[in-house]
Design an enzyme around this catalytic site. Structure first.
Site, PDB file in Angstrom:
ATOM      1  N   ASP A   7       3.244  51.017  31.481  1.00  0.00           N
ATOM      2  CA  ASP A   7       2.103  51.899  31.745  1.00  0.00           C
ATOM      3  C   ASP A   7       1.131  51.104  32.614  1.00  0.00           C
ATOM      4  O   ASP A   7       0.349  50.307  32.107  1.00  0.00           O
ATOM      5  CB  ASP A   7       1.445  52.322  30.428  1.00  0.00           C
ATOM      6  N   GLU A  69       5.272  54.767  34.614  1.00  0.00           N
ATOM      7  CA  GLU A  69       4.542  56.026  34.745  1.00  0.00           C
ATOM      8  C   GLU A  69       4.176  56.273  36.205  1.00  0.00           C
ATOM      9  O   GLU A  69       3.756  55.365  36.914  1.00  0.00           O
ATOM     10  CB  GLU A  69       3.272  55.988  33.893  1.00  0.00           C
ATOM     11  N   ASP A 141      -2.359  51.592  25.496  1.00  0.00           N
ATOM     12  CA  ASP A 141      -1.531  51.234  26.655  1.00  0.00           C
ATOM     13  C   ASP A 141      -0.101  50.909  26.231  1.00  0.00           C
ATOM     14  O   ASP A 141       0.860  51.333  26.882  1.00  0.00           O
ATOM     15  CB  ASP A 141      -2.149  50.049  27.409  1.00  0.00           C
TER      16      ASP A 141
END
Length: 182
Positions: A7, A69, A141
């Site tokens: 992420d 992502e 996160d």
């Protein structure tokens, strides 16, 4: 199969490592890479910290595939550009580590993990905790990174079923499994 989820973020990048054996998911590790060691305006320094951190995580946990992502365009174009550069440093580290990279949007990850794409961060944390049978909630996160790994595990299983069901998709399935296409 071992999956590394990333992420990306310029200040804090989450990572999560999950092992997949059939339908069984096992937690391996998770954490964050913080770029606070570089001065606030030192973008190249922050990007190097991310590159080195992701390279170290990949070397330590030896994943078979990584997933990152996809950056969304938000209201502030400058923030989007900075996030894109952080993401680029992460993807470059993964490719330099010779890992195939899959990409998912936050909406796809939330839908795969929680069941709907508008889930709150706390809902993602709770579902990741449940799916991986963790004793406590991971940080936001790290939870997103673990969620990306879980999403790829589900997508891989779905592609395997699809590849077995139709002969037309066998070549595409083989490319997916080898990490050449997604």
């Amino acid at each position: 199969m071992r999956i590394l989820g990333i992420d990306p973020g310029l200040q804090t990048t989450g990572f999560g490592v999950v092992d997949v054996d059939g339908h069984h998911l096992s937690y391996v590790a998770s954490g964050t890479i913080r770029t606070t060691g570089a001065a606030l305006g030192d973008l190249p320094g922050r990007l190097k910290i991310l590159f080195d951190g992701i390279t170290e995580v990949a070397a330590r946990y030896q994943p078979d595939v990584a997933t990152v992502e996809i950056v969304f365009v938000n209201v502030n174009p400058q923030s989007t550009l900075l996030l894109g550069q952080a993401r680029g440093a992460c993807v470059t580290a993964l490719v330099a580590s010779r890992l195939p990279v899959a990409e998912y949007t936050a909406l796809q990850m939330k839908k795969a993990v929680v069941g709907h794409g508008r889930a709150a961060k706390s809902q993602v944390q709770e579902m990741v905790r449940r799916l991986l049978q963790l004793p406590g909630l991971p940080g936001t996160d790290a939870a997103d990174a673990l969620g990306l790994a879980i999403t790829h595990a589900h997508a891989g299983a779905a592609m395997a079923r699809l590849g077995e069901a139709t002969s037309l998709n066998r070549r595409q399935h083989a490319m997916y499994r080898s990490g050449r296409a997604l």
